[in-house]
Design a protein around this motif. Structure first.
Motif, PDB file in Angstrom:
ATOM      1  N   SER A 169       3.287  -1.879   3.964  1.00 34.42           N
ATOM      2  CA  SER A 169       3.135  -0.296   2.952  1.00 34.42           C
ATOM      3  C   SER A 169       4.362  -0.083   2.842  1.00 34.42           C
ATOM      4  CB  SER A 169       2.385   0.273   4.805  1.00 34.42           C
ATOM      5  OG  SER A 169       1.650  -0.201   5.012  1.00 34.42           O
ATOM      6  N   TYR A 172       1.077  -3.599   8.403  1.00 29.40           N
ATOM      7  CA  TYR A 172       1.882  -2.065   7.307  1.00 29.40           C
ATOM      8  C   TYR A 172       1.884  -1.272   8.321  1.00 29.40           C
ATOM      9  CZ  TYR A 172      -2.210  -4.305   3.222  1.00 29.40           C
ATOM     10  OH  TYR A 172      -2.751  -4.536   2.166  1.00 29.40           O
ATOM     11  N   SER A 224       0.545  -1.113   0.395  1.00 29.07           N
ATOM     12  CA  SER A 224      -0.305   0.082   0.186  1.00 29.07           C
ATOM     13  C   SER A 224       0.679   1.761   0.392  1.00 29.07           C
ATOM     14  CB  SER A 224      -0.565   0.119   0.932  1.00 29.07           C
ATOM     15  OG  SER A 224      -1.304   1.143   1.525  1.00 29.07           O
ATOM     16  N   SER A 239      -6.824  -0.928   3.313  1.00 26.73           N
ATOM     17  CA  SER A 239      -6.474  -2.354   2.180  1.00 26.73           C
ATOM     18  C   SER A 239      -7.748  -3.725   2.955  1.00 26.73           C
ATOM     19  CB  SER A 239      -5.836  -3.317   2.703  1.00 26.73           C
ATOM     20  OG  SER A 239      -5.213  -4.471   2.605  1.00 26.73           O
ATOM     21  N   THR A 254      -2.753   2.292   8.799  1.00 28.74           N
ATOM     22  CA  THR A 254      -3.935   1.814   7.853  1.00 28.74           C
ATOM     23  C   THR A 254      -4.733   0.822   8.363  1.00 28.74           C
ATOM     24  OG1 THR A 254      -1.707   1.229   7.156  1.00 28.74           O
ATOM     25  CG2 THR A 254      -4.297  -0.577   5.931  1.00 28.74           C
ATOM     26  N   SER A 270      -7.250  -2.741   7.957  1.00 29.17           N
ATOM     27  CA  SER A 270      -6.458  -3.713   7.096  1.00 29.17           C
ATOM     28  C   SER A 270      -7.898  -4.389   7.481  1.00 29.17           C
ATOM     29  CB  SER A 270      -5.378  -4.163   7.941  1.00 29.17           C
ATOM     30  OG  SER A 270      -5.837  -5.265   7.872  1.00 29.17           O
ATOM     31  N   SER A 282      -0.907  -2.121  11.184  1.00 28.73           N
ATOM     32  CA  SER A 282      -2.051  -1.381  10.995  1.00 28.73           C
ATOM     33  C   SER A 282      -3.221  -0.852  12.367  1.00 28.73           C
ATOM     34  CB  SER A 282      -3.680  -3.054  10.094  1.00 28.73           C
ATOM     35  OG  SER A 282      -3.276  -3.054   9.214  1.00 28.73           O
TER      36      SER A 282
END
Lengths: 440, 470
Positions: free
Chosen positions: A207, A240, A178, A218, A244, A246, A269
């Protein structure tokens, strides 16, 4: 955090997206249905049992749009980092849904009928095969709206098909990166192993490195189909960026005497939801589901699992371990469902939470629904701290408290890490875990 | 070895399956409106605040949806407009058997109430539909200051004791059925045990539903003052009517500093009774609250006895046995809400599902932050007798804080063929062997019941297994 001019998934962006798939009307239809479904379904609510304990304030789809292509510098930086396992049988790297690198399968294996391709290419070249398996499994763990959004905007992804009797030792690896702020990615892995095939697979979600403080989204989906006697081992690393949100929606389907192993490491995340459902479709299947989560800061890991025994004489075992630091939260909600005809089932489920901070919160919902009587089923859930007796034992042998503590915590992790049987992968995974743990 | 023959089990409810013709002096009619509330309040001659309490509860009851997003859809078959909410013969609870109306007396005599009182009880209350028909406590307890009355007398004659805790452990709006109870409660027990008084023999209440389409809403509040000890037992039966009957009780327990309170239930309603009960105890410093709960009857039971551990070192325990046979769903469980340091709780739940019976365990354990050294242990074991029997387990555990630990274990099994074979090989027939195995499964919990009850429980399980195999 929606900005003033809130971006969103609107009809305009969907129509623009779906127009690209004009050559495959069946996929266009699937996407249109998914889009309609996404618009029809409400966001998860507090009273939904499948979202019990979830902090719904952390979940927002506002402010995101489908991802745009990463530029050259970004591509190179990401490719430099796509080396979790280098002894691979095939590799795919995606950045913001776009293909960055494709290492094809050995021609010898290709000649035997092994198909390893980016999903869009597989759709063009093997439409019947992909059509048979794509989005074929009903989803049961509450993420329906997210799943619909995933299929509506699905673009990249990996497709692996291993025909009857083909055994491949080296893993196939897919990287899903990402990159951009306020953009959503939709990683997809579709893994099909026919009768007596044997295959290893690694998914990595990560990421772009940045000090940015903007959200990313995501929504990943993955399906593993193990045919009669097939052996499939899938490992997933989610690492991530901490901004994020997710979602991972995973389905495993085991046919007669199939062996499926699913192993997850969850690190990244701000909010990460894993929905992992396993369906034993035919007798004799053997399924193992493992997960290790290291939660720090204000992270929330929301784990929902389902082991459905739809056929007799099968085995399934699940072990979810969570280590919680700082103000992190975890939710483990598991269910073993034994259908009326699934006699001689052996099914187990274990959740272990290690609370390393008084502010952390572990929630556990280990469930059973049993409709057959000749079964062996159990679940266990424990939540506790590092055992004082163990700490004392190590200290009495001259090991300083901090070191002893760390040893015991790593011991907790190691039970799962050692199951990443590939040495190279194991070392890299251990390094990731230690880096995260010692950044405290 | 081939499969064990699956027993076809008949539950013994013959003992409670009879009824007398209805001649009620007070009948609030069917349906529940403000008028029903006024009728009940008028008959009872209640103070205004109780009437207001009921009306507030009625509104909450009407506003709250059924909890069918997690609970059984069977709840939707209850037609609240067809239920009769208050029925009484206008009797005052008698102090001697001679004064009890003949048919009511015969009811309780057939159920063995006076007999057991003579034998081993310190006090008895027998409730017939909405009101108590008989209430008696040993004189020496009265002299020590123990109060054992119905809710009306409790609130009317001892407001300084009961008003303080009434509706506090279980607020009106706790759930739809606690609101329903709060709106139309009648009967039940209000008990106060003064400081340091240890009531050696159990107090008992017996609940009887006699009329069809009737809803029984008894309300119980037990306060054990500092350092006191008391055990309370309740039993319930109803005749088997063609239509469903509703029972929605609220039971609040308060164990003040160092008190020990034990509440024992043997529930054997006929299997068309909806048994939707809210039970919760509050344990202050060093206090102990134990729920010992056995559910054999009813069509659908939803009951999750809980303990709020408010004071340091408080202890809560739930021991539960559930038996679900054809047409029954025993949805039982426990709640442990830790609210102070060094509190401990223990839950042991065993269920047996027979035929198409379904047993469910639902639990909640909560340890909030800033607490240390709290412990919980939960064990749920389910035994499935027939191929189509069903069991579910839905625990929910939330842990925060420092040095708190929780362990939860559940297992599901059937009677093993090896066990049966072993016993048969030693000359027991299959039915006896099956019965022994099932009794063995619940034995460690049955032992926690007072002698008379545990003998009765064993007899019940034996009876069920009799003639069921071979």
């Amino acid at each position: 955090m929606p900005t003033l001019d809130t971006l969103t998934f609107d009809d305009e962006s969907f129509q623009a997206h779906v127009a690209d798939f004009v050559s495959t009307p069946w996929l266009q239809n699937l996407k249109r249905e998914a889009w309609a479904e996404f618009q029809r379904l409400p966001m998860p609510a507090r009273t939904d049992e499948t979202w019990r304990f979830s902090d719904l304030r952390k979940i927002s789809l506002d402010g995101f749009k489908p991802a745009t292509e990463p530029h050259t510098e970004e591509r190179e930086a990401l490719l430099d980092r796509s080396h979790l396992v280098d002894g691979f049988a095939g590799r795919l790297v995606f950045g913001d849904n776009h293909l960055l690198a494709f290492d094809e399968v050995d021609p010898e294996l290709a000649a035997k009928g092994v198909i390893w391709k980016p999903l869009p290419q597989a759709i063009r070249e093997h439409p019947e095969l992909v059509k048979k398996y794509l989005a074929a499994e009903d989803h049961k763990l509450g993420g329906d709206k997210l799943r619909a959004l995933h299929y509506a905007f699905l673009q990249g992804g990996s497709f692996l098909y291993v025909p009857k009797g083909v055994e491949i030792e080296k893993p196939f690896v897919a990287y899903y990166w990402s990159c951009h702020c306020e953009e959503a990615i939709f990683p997809h892995t579709l893994l099909v192993a026919e009768d007596n095939a044997k295959v290893n697979f690694v998914d990595y979600y990560g990421s772009k490195e940045c000090d940015c403080d903007c959200p990313a989204l995501s929504i990943a989906a993955a399906a593993t189909v193990a045919g009669p006697g097939a052996q499939v081992f899938r490992k997933v690393v989610q690492d991530y960026h901490l901004n994020t949100t997710s979602f991972q929606l995973e389905a495993n389907i085991g046919h007669k005497d199939a062996v499926i192993k699913s192993l997850a490491l969850n690190l990244g995340s701000q909010y990460a939801r894993m929905e992992n459902q396993t369906r034993i479709a035919e007798p004799g299947a053997n399924v193992h589901v493992y997960s290790l989560t290291v939660a720090t800061g204000e992270q929330e890991f929301d784990q929902r699992t389902l082991q459905t025994h739809g056929a007799p004489s099968a085995f399934s075992d699940l072990l979810y371990k969570n280590a919680l630091l700082d103000k992190s939260r975890t939710i483990f909600s598991g269910m073993i469902l034994v259908e009326p005809d699934a006699q001689q089932t052996d099914a187990y489920q274990t959740n272990r939470n290690l609370l390393l901070s008084p502010q952390a919160e572990a929630n556990s919902l280990p469930g059973l629904e049993i409709e057959a009587n000749d079964v062996k089923c159990s679940h266990g859930a424990t939540t506790g701290q590092i055992d004082d007796d163990q700490l004392y034992y190590l200290r009495s042998r001259g090991i300083p408290k901090e070191v002893a503590y760390e040893l015991l915590v790593f011991g907790f992790f190691e039970e799962i890490i050692e199951k990443f049987d590939n040495e190279e992968l194991k070392d890299n995974v251990r390094a990731l875990v230690q880096r995260k743990f010692s950044n405290q | 070895m081939s499969d064990i023959a699956t027993p076809d089990i008949e539950i013994d409810r013959s003992k409670g399956n009879f009824s007398f013709k209805e001649d009620y002096k007070y009948d609030a009619g069917v349906g529940l409106t403000e008028k029903t509330i006024d009728y009940i309040s008028d008959v009872k001659g209640e103070e205004q605040w109780v009437r207001d309490f009921r009306k507030k509860a009625l509104k909450i009851f009407k506003d709250k949806p059924l909890p069918t997003h997690w609970a059984s859809k069977d709840l939707e078959t209850i037609n609240f407009d067809d239920v009769r909410y208050y029925l009484s013969k206008g009797q005052k609870a008698s102090r001697t058997w001679d004064e009890v109306p003949d048919d009511v007396k015969e009811t309780f005599e057939r159920l063995g109430i006076p007999e057991s009182e003579r034998k081993y009880l310190a006090g008895v209350e027998a409730q017939f539909d909405s009101e108590a028909a008989y209430s008696k406590m040993k004189d020496e307890l009265a002299k020590q200051g123990v109060i054992f009355v119905g809710p009306h007398e409790g609130l009317h004659e001892h407001p300084e004791i009961f008003k303080k805790f009434f509706g506090k452990v279980i607020p009106i709006g706790d759930n739809k059925f606690s609101a329903l109870n709060s709106a139309c409660f009648s009967g039940g027990s209000f008990i106060y045990v003064p400081k340091g008084v240890k009531v050696k023999q159990p107090l008992q209440a017996y609940f009887r539903i006699n009329a069809e389409n009737f809803g029984q809403f008894e309300r119980t509040l037990i306060i054990a003052d500092e350092g006191s000890e008391v055990t309370y037992m309740e039993g319930c039966t109803a005749p088997k009517f063609d239509t469903a009957t509703l029972h929605a009780a609220v039971v609040e327990l308060v164990a003040l500093k160092g008190a020990k309170l034990q509440y024992i239930t043997v529930q054997n309603w006929s299997n068309n009774v909806f048994n939707l009960v809210t039970k919760r105890g509050m344990a202050e410093e060093d206090a102990e609250v134990r729920w010992i709960d056995c559910n054999i009857g009813s069509r659908l039971t939803m009951k999750y006895p809980g303990v709020i551990l408010r004071g340091e070192r408080a202890r809560g325990e739930v021991l539960s046995i559930a038996l679900a046979s054809d047409g029954q769903h025993q949805d039982t469980g426990a709640k442990m809400i830790h609210g102070a340091n060094n509190t401990t709780s223990n839950i042991i739940a065993k269920s047996i599902s027979v035929g198409q019976g379904r047993s469910t365990y639902r639990g909640q354990v909560v340890m909030p932050k800033h607490l240390t050294h709290c412990k919980n242990n939960t064990e749920c074991d389910a035994l499935l007798i027939n191929t189509n029997s069903r069991t579910d387990t839905y625990p929910a555990i939330t842990v925060r804080g420092d040095h708190n630990s929780v362990q939860h274990e559940a297992s599901v099994s059937k009677v093993s063929a090896e066990q049966i074979f072993y016993m048969q090989q030693r000359g027991l027939d299959e039915g006896t062997a099956m019965s022994l195995a099932v009794n063995g499964f619940v034995n460690d919990l049955v032992r926690e019941f007072p002698m008379e009850y545990s003998v009765e429980l064993k007899r019940l399980i034996d009876l069920e297994m009799e003639g069921s195999v071979g």
